[in-house]
Design an enzyme around this catalytic site. Structure first.
Site: not given
Length: 103
Positions: A7-9, A23
């Protein structure tokens, strides 16, 4: 190749704007969560950006993590800094202090 679930932070700055680590996107972006408007983009020399957060003196530096998992030898040659921690000093924006959680 084993499929991975990444998952994108994300983080929020003191103006309430959303920062997203992409990502596979070679970048971190800043968004207005109310309007959906893209406000800023910071390009990075690696594809797999994992997370971002503010830190440093006065929370004005943006710390960005990356990964090199599943990169081919050729991709690693093209992205020698993959897996590194990047610091964008004095971004012009400020993070918010963390909250202490007590159970």
């Amino acid at each position: 190749m084993k499929q991975r679930d990444f998952r994108d932070g994300m983080t929020i700055d003191s103006e309430g704007m959303l920062w997203i680590a992409h990502w596979g996107g070679w970048q971190v972006t800043r968004w207005n969560p109310e309007t959906g408007e893209l406000l800023a983009r910071i390009k990075l020399p690696v594809a797999k950006i994992t997370s971002c957060t503010f830190g440093g003196k006065d929370l004005k530096d943006l710390y960005v993590t990356s990964a090199k998992v599943d990169l081919t030898e050729e991709e690693l040659k093209e992205q020698p800094l993959a897996g590194s921690l990047f610091v964008i000093r004095n971004t012009g924006y400020q993070g918010v202090p963390g909250f202490l959680y007590k159970n």
